[in-house]
Design a protein around this motif. Structure first.
Motif, PDB file in Angstrom:
ATOM      1  N   LEU A 290     -37.891 157.420 -80.532  1.00  0.00           N
ATOM      2  CA  LEU A 290     -38.857 156.550 -79.855  1.00  0.00           C
ATOM      3  C   LEU A 290     -39.618 157.317 -78.775  1.00  0.00           C
ATOM      4  N   VAL A 291     -38.919 158.176 -78.026  1.00  0.00           N
ATOM      5  CA  VAL A 291     -39.591 158.984 -77.005  1.00  0.00           C
ATOM      6  C   VAL A 291     -40.605 159.916 -77.663  1.00  0.00           C
ATOM      7  N   SER A 292     -40.205 160.554 -78.762  1.00  0.00           N
ATOM      8  CA  SER A 292     -41.126 161.451 -79.474  1.00  0.00           C
ATOM      9  C   SER A 292     -42.346 160.690 -79.975  1.00  0.00           C
ATOM     10  N   SER A 293     -42.113 159.497 -80.505  1.00  0.00           N
ATOM     11  CA  SER A 293     -43.226 158.696 -81.026  1.00  0.00           C
ATOM     12  C   SER A 293     -44.190 158.305 -79.915  1.00  0.00           C
ATOM     13  N   PHE A 294     -43.659 157.879 -78.770  1.00  0.00           N
ATOM     14  CA  PHE A 294     -44.535 157.456 -77.681  1.00  0.00           C
ATOM     15  C   PHE A 294     -45.313 158.638 -77.101  1.00  0.00           C
ATOM     16  N   ILE A 295     -44.747 159.843 -77.169  1.00  0.00           N
ATOM     17  CA  ILE A 295     -45.483 161.033 -76.734  1.00  0.00           C
ATOM     18  C   ILE A 295     -46.741 161.197 -77.589  1.00  0.00           C
ATOM     19  N   GLY A 296     -46.651 160.811 -78.870  1.00  0.00           N
ATOM     20  CA  GLY A 296     -47.836 160.842 -79.725  1.00  0.00           C
ATOM     21  C   GLY A 296     -48.923 159.912 -79.210  1.00  0.00           C
ATOM     22  N   LEU A 297     -48.550 158.734 -78.728  1.00  0.00           N
ATOM     23  CA  LEU A 297     -49.530 157.802 -78.153  1.00  0.00           C
ATOM     24  C   LEU A 297     -50.083 158.327 -76.834  1.00  0.00           C
ATOM     25  N   ILE A 298     -49.239 158.993 -76.042  1.00  0.00           N
ATOM     26  CA  ILE A 298     -49.699 159.584 -74.783  1.00  0.00           C
ATOM     27  C   ILE A 298     -50.783 160.625 -75.065  1.00  0.00           C
ATOM     28  N   MET A 299     -50.547 161.464 -76.058  1.00  0.00           N
ATOM     29  CA  MET A 299     -51.544 162.484 -76.403  1.00  0.00           C
ATOM     30  C   MET A 299     -52.828 161.836 -76.924  1.00  0.00           C
ATOM     31  N   PHE A 300     -52.698 160.763 -77.700  1.00  0.00           N
ATOM     32  CA  PHE A 300     -53.896 160.103 -78.212  1.00  0.00           C
ATOM     33  C   PHE A 300     -54.711 159.504 -77.073  1.00  0.00           C
ATOM     34  N   ALA A 301     -54.020 158.939 -76.067  1.00  0.00           N
ATOM     35  CA  ALA A 301     -54.739 158.365 -74.925  1.00  0.00           C
ATOM     36  C   ALA A 301     -55.538 159.436 -74.193  1.00  0.00           C
TER      37      ALA A 301
END
Length: 584
Positions: A290-301
């Protein structure tokens, strides 16, 4: 982006070298100063005195490879949040392992998980499974090493041909010298560093992007939020079924059947400890994913209007997380070193686990029966450690081949799909003919899909990406650049467009279907009954009345055998002690 951020400072080098020195020190301690690894049992199973938490963290570290650390954030960045339903997968996998696989393996106390296949289905099935595992691991380890070598090359400028042998040398050294204890303790330390790095990126990245709500709104505005795509089309890259079922079968092969996992479960002194390690592993895996996945959203933002892949800042999506680390967090002294150290941690833990278990598999399944009965323990130790060194060197040699193939993430997933599906099917049904046919047919599917991908006839289409906010790009570049690949209308046959998440499912189903058909054709009336203790306890209720004797007869026999082995301090396997009690 400032070009100086692409290279390490002296603080970063200190952090990186410090990690490697810790791993070497662990191997030296357990090999020379700590509890001696004098017997095969001590070297391969830690003398059955390991603790649940280190074992669980070691398992988690082994399954969080550099491919996972770099690949999951990039996957979410390109294709959205469908991957984030993975906790559902982990829950049913954990329950399945606790109820189906673990009771059987721990009860029998077999040195290799493939030894069960020999007892249950015969020598041919065991040999096929062992060969599949050995081939899969030897081909997978170079990919695991090559990915972090690329990341280190990006921030240091040192050649991959120099970095890869260094990583392999360190890993081979502490694994050979320290055995399972060195692997588990090193994995625990390395995973702690990896998770610390991920947590740092998560917290600071969320702050820099304006908080959770802002990140979520930006992802939602570009159609990145998706959890329940119930499309039944198996050619769609990511659906609910692909993640929950497709990835589930893959993880059953990785955790419930993989000899490296069984080796760790059997290193624990009690069955309750083994159960606890599985539960802790499940929780740790859910949090990590879940942490790895949310890092993907952080980068997209951060790159919502200036995609680094489209504007040419990076050449491969695999470089996205290292690029973000240098771009957004590079001003934190020592953090780039910690990040690359964490990527190296995952590579070291995966490789050490793999070559240690390969040594166990090769020794138990192919060499043990061929050695003279009076072979000394020192000779056996030399043989096992030589296998560790040899398999490590073979993996290093394949690295120089992997770099010429391209697409390391896709190749890694293909290797898993090629072997884990047939392995799961073999353990469920034990169909030798089905296993061979499954390997061949799945091989055609995987190799064919890879060839079409390399030819450019199959390319994944990500969700919308934009370069409209890149101030350093001119209008012409913005209008003509896109991250969505052109589609070749000369499409390959539909079977090759199957989502790679389903490769393992296909392999497993081929074994079961073909195996049942062949069994029906060759069924004999005088086939011997299957010993009850070779079956999972969850099906005991369906057995005939004549077979319903005590659930714990063999359990108690194994417990007594363990005490006898430890009390006389002899190097004997449980099957040797029990004799016909198990093999009848």
């Amino acid at each position: 982006m400032d070009a100086q951020l692409l290279y390490f400072s002296w603080v970063d080098y200190l952090v990186l070298v410090g990690l490697l020195c810790i791993s070497i020190a662990v191997g030296i301690y357990y090999g020379c100063f700590g509890t001696k690894q004098n017997t095969t049992e001590q070297y391969l199973h830690g003398g059955k005195k390991m603790k649940p938490i280190p074992i669980a963290l070691s398992l988690t570290a082994s399954h969080v490879s550099g491919i996972t650390l770099l690949g999951i954030p990039a996957e979410v960045y390109l294709f959205g949040t469908q991957y984030m339903v993975f906790p559902i997968t982990v829950v049913w996998i954990t329950i399945t392992i606790l109820c189906v696989f673990l009771p059987v393996y721990y009860k029998l106390q077999l040195s290799s998980s493939f030894e069960y296949l020999k007892m249950r289905f015969g020598h041919g099935t065991r040999s096929l499974a062992s060969c599949l595992y050995i081939l899969s691991t030897i081909l997978y380890v170079p990919i695991v090493i090559y990915v972090p070598a690329l990341a280190l090359n990006q921030v240091t400028g040192i050649s991959v041909h120099v970095i890869s042998p260094l990583i392999c040398a360190v890993c081979i050294f502490y694994t050979t010298l320290g055995g399972l204890k060195a692997v588990v303790i090193s994995d625990t330390i390395q995973f702690s560093i990896t998770f610390l790095t991920m947590a740092t990126i998560f917290v600071i990245g969320t702050y820099l992007s304006g908080g959770f709500v802002s990140i979520w709104e930006k992802a939602e505005s570009r159609n990145r939020i998706e959890f329940f795509n119930m499309n039944l089309d198996p050619t769609v890259r990511e659906t609910f079924w692909a993640i929950v079922i497709g990835m589930g079968v893959t993880f059953i092969g990785n955790l419930g059947i993989n000899p490296s996992s069984i080796q760790r479960f059997l290193s624990l002194p009690t069955y309750r400890d083994a159960q606890m390690s599985v539960v802790i592993f499940g929780v740790g895996t859910i949090i990590t994913k879940l942490v790895s996945s949310f890092i993907g959203l952080i980068m997209f933002a951060r790159y919502i209007d200036c995609d680094p892949l489209s504007n040419g800042s990076i050449k491969s999506i695999d470089q996205l997380l290292p690029f973000y680390m240098l771009d957004a967090l590079g001003n934190l002294k020592g953090f780039p070193g910690l990040f690359v150290a964490s990527v190296l941690c995952t590579a070291l833990s995966t490789m050490s686990t793999s070559i240690n278990t390969l040594a166990l598999t090769i020794y138990e399944d192919f060499l043990k029966s061929k050695l003279p009965k009076n072979t000394s323990q020192n000779t056996i130790n030399i043989v096992i450690k030589s296998i560790v060194v040899a398999t490590g060197i073979i993996g290093l040699m394949f690295i120089f081949l992997i770099e010429k193939l391209g697409g390391v993430l896709q190749i890694g997933l293909s290797f898993h799909g090629l072997t884990l599906g047939p392995l799961v099917g073999l353990n469920v049904l034990g169909a030798l003919v089905g296993g061979i046919c499954s390997l061949v047919l799945t091989g055609v599917l995987v190799v064919g899909a890879q060839i079409y991908t390399l030819q450019g006839r199959m390319k994944p289409v990500p969700k919308s990406l934009s370069t409209s906010g890149c101030s350093f790009l001119n209008d012409t570049f913005v209008r003509t650049t896109t991250a969505i690949p052109e589609v070749d209308f000369n499409t390959p046959p539909g079977i090759f467009t199957l989502s790679h998440y389903f490769y393992s499912v296909v392999g497993m189903m081929l074994v079961i279907v073909i195996g049942l058909f062949v069994s029906w054709l060759t069924k004999s009336k005088d086939e011997p009954a299957v010993h009850r203790e070779l079956l999972s306890p969850c099906i005991y209720r369906f057995l005939s009345k004549d077979e319903k004797h005590s659930d714990f007869v063999l359990y108690e026999t194994v417990e007594k055998a363990l005490i006898r082995v430890q009390s006389v301090k002899e190097e004997k396997s449980i099957t040797e002690v029990l004799g016909n009690d198990i093999k009848s």
